[in-house]
Design an enzyme around this catalytic site. Structure first.
Site, short mmCIF file in Angstrom:
data_model
loop_
_atom_site.label_atom_id
_atom_site.label_comp_id
_atom_site.label_asym_id
_atom_site.label_seq_id
_atom_site.Cartn_x
_atom_site.Cartn_y
_atom_site.Cartn_z
N ASP A 148 10.11 2.34 -7.60
CA ASP A 148 9.43 1.81 -6.43
C ASP A 148 10.26 2.26 -5.23
O ASP A 148 11.38 1.76 -4.99
CB ASP A 148 9.34 0.28 -6.52
CG ASP A 148 8.62 -0.34 -5.32
OD1 ASP A 148 8.61 0.28 -4.24
OD2 ASP A 148 8.09 -1.46 -5.47
N ARG A 205 -15.79 5.97 -4.52
CA ARG A 205 -14.78 5.31 -5.38
C ARG A 205 -14.03 6.36 -6.20
O ARG A 205 -12.82 6.33 -6.31
CB ARG A 205 -15.41 4.25 -6.30
CG ARG A 205 -14.44 3.79 -7.39
CD ARG A 205 -14.84 2.52 -8.13
NE ARG A 205 -16.25 2.41 -8.40
CZ ARG A 205 -16.93 3.11 -9.33
NH1 ARG A 205 -16.30 4.00 -10.09
NH2 ARG A 205 -18.22 2.94 -9.48
N LYS A 214 4.04 -0.63 3.95
CA LYS A 214 5.32 -0.82 4.64
C LYS A 214 5.64 0.41 5.50
O LYS A 214 4.94 0.66 6.46
CB LYS A 214 6.41 -1.13 3.61
CG LYS A 214 5.99 -2.21 2.56
CD LYS A 214 5.76 -3.57 3.14
CE LYS A 214 5.11 -4.56 2.17
NZ LYS A 214 5.68 -4.67 0.85
N TYR A 258 10.78 -6.91 -5.75
CA TYR A 258 9.70 -7.56 -5.01
C TYR A 258 9.09 -8.65 -5.89
O TYR A 258 8.76 -8.40 -7.05
CB TYR A 258 8.66 -6.50 -4.63
CG TYR A 258 7.46 -7.09 -3.95
CD1 TYR A 258 7.60 -7.69 -2.71
CD2 TYR A 258 6.21 -7.08 -4.55
CE1 TYR A 258 6.51 -8.26 -2.08
CE2 TYR A 258 5.12 -7.63 -3.92
CZ TYR A 258 5.28 -8.23 -2.69
OH TYR A 258 4.20 -8.80 -2.07
#
Ligand SMILES: *Cc1c(COP(=O)(O)O)cnc(C)c1O
Length: 394
Positions: A188, A53, A213, A115
């Site tokens: 973004d 992690r 994406k 978005y």
């Protein structure tokens, strides 16, 4: 490649963070599934890794590659101190960034076109947490300046190009405005990808990606990233990455690296195909309006010409006959698959008002109900055009 020149984008995409393995010679980075790493003595970590992690070698390779792709100046040379941090999704990346920077009482400026999930996070999650927001049009820097609240505005957030209206922001003007307000400019960069636009070169402090994406590029991995350059901010985001733990799996990181190696050639084909689709749409009598950063009438076209290498693979358009007709066109294509998401090699079609952007219905970010969004893939352009024209003419 001589040592004193910075390698170009495609070279960095293939080599940064991906040197052949020192012990085996493997050309491709391994998928390190191990959750824990042997210590030479208590707290003595031979490879720097402790627990997956907190840090994992496959994730570290991806993070190094992303930092090399985004962290450049206008001459293409590396900017100092840039680090990338990867997350389990684009929204997990955004959430970690928001929570690293914001406290109750703070304020953010967000774009009027974005978005839907980013808006939902800001409005419904951060809102309950005492963070307020103001919406401003991305192509109007003055509106961002006017929205700043002295002492409270900590982030100015833009998408460029925006999802789904494809407006483009003047990033250097926004960077100056954000910095005058003592806020960070966050971009973004999901739609443009670092191949087409490198926001840090224009003054952005932070870049976020839905890696799901174009970076992944094959519609088979959900992932996200934050890239930042202020060392204190980087430390805080890294602390949150570990403390909140929304990290991608080693396999997701490996798939993403595999995708990134072809990013440059994929983006070139996405752009060429999108241009062919835009031309066909502009010529079709059933099409009312086409949104594409490369069109002279598009919101922020001058900024797109300055900032972007090319205009990308996303195209939106409005059809005559309203929402029902738009639904019929979305259901009527064969190669363009009706579905959410974008940026994969295959072409997708969708109706934002009812699909990706249903979470902004009736908000300041609502989109026209006759708007169709295309993610133009890398199939043969003639087949894509024929498919669309067929559905529009049916
Ligand atoms: C999809 C998307 C996101 C969210 O990313 P996930 O990986 O789905 O969490 C954020 N911004 C933009 C522009 C997107 O298209």
């Amino acid at each position: 490649m001589t040592p004193d020149t910075t390698p170009g984008f495609a070279t960095r995409a293939i080599h940064a963070g991906q040197e052949p393995d020192k012990t085996t010679g493997a050309v491709i980075p391994a998928i390190h599934m191990s959750t824990t790493f042997r210590q030479d003595g208590v707290g003595v970590l031979p490879g720097g890794f402790e627990y997956s992690r907190s840090g994992n070698p496959t994730r570290a390779a991806l993070e190094e590659c992303l930092a090399a792709l985004e962290g450049v100046d206008l001459g293409g040379d590396p900017l100092p101190n840039v680090r990338a941090l990867c997350f389990a999704s684009g929204l997990a990346a955004s959430d970690a960034l928001f929570r690293s920077v914001l406290s109750p009482g703070d304020h953010v400026v967000i774009p009027d076109d974005a978005y839907g999930g980013t808006y939902r996070l800001v409005n419904s999650v951060l809102g309950d947490w005492g963070v307020t927001h103001t919406v401003a049009p991305v192509s109007d820097p003055g509106a961002f300046a006017a929205a700043a609240i002295p002492g409270r505005t900590k982030l100015m957030w833009v998408e460029s190009p925006t999802n789904p209206m494809l407006g483009v922001a003047d990033l250097s003007a926004l960077a100056d405005i954000a910095h005058a307000a003592e806020a960070h400019l966050v971009v973004d960069n999901t739609f443009a990808t670092p191949y087409l636009q490198q926001p840090m070169a224009w003054g952005a402090d932070v870049v976020v990606h839905s890696v799901t994406k174009y970076l992944g590029g094959h519609s088979d991995v959900v992932s996200g990233a934050v890239i930042a350059r202020d060392p204190q901010l980087v430390e805080r985001i890294a602390f949150h990455q570990n403390a909140m733990g929304a990290v991608p799996s080693p396999f997701d990181c490996w798939l993403t690296l595999r995708g990134i190696r072809t990013l440059a050639v994929r983006m070139e084909r996405h752009c060429t195909n999108a241009r062919a689709v835009v031309e066909a749409l502009m010529a079709h009598p059933e099409v009312l309006e086409v949104f594409y950063p490369g069109l002279p009438g598009n919101q922020g076209h001058a900024s797109a010409l300055r900032q972007m290498r090319d205009f990308g693979g996303m195209v939106s358009f409005r059809v005559a006959g309203g929402s029902d007709r738009a639904r019929a066109v979305c259901a009527g294509t064969e190669l363009f698959t009706l579905g959410e998401s974008l940026g994969g090699v295959e072409s997708l079609i969708e109706l934002p008002a009812a699909m990706t952007h249903s979470s902004v219905a009736d908000s300041e970010l609502a989109v026209p109900d006759d708007l169709i969004r295309l993610s133009v893939g890398i199939e043969d352009a003639a087949d894509l055009v024929a498919d669309l024209v067929g559905a529009l003419s049916a």
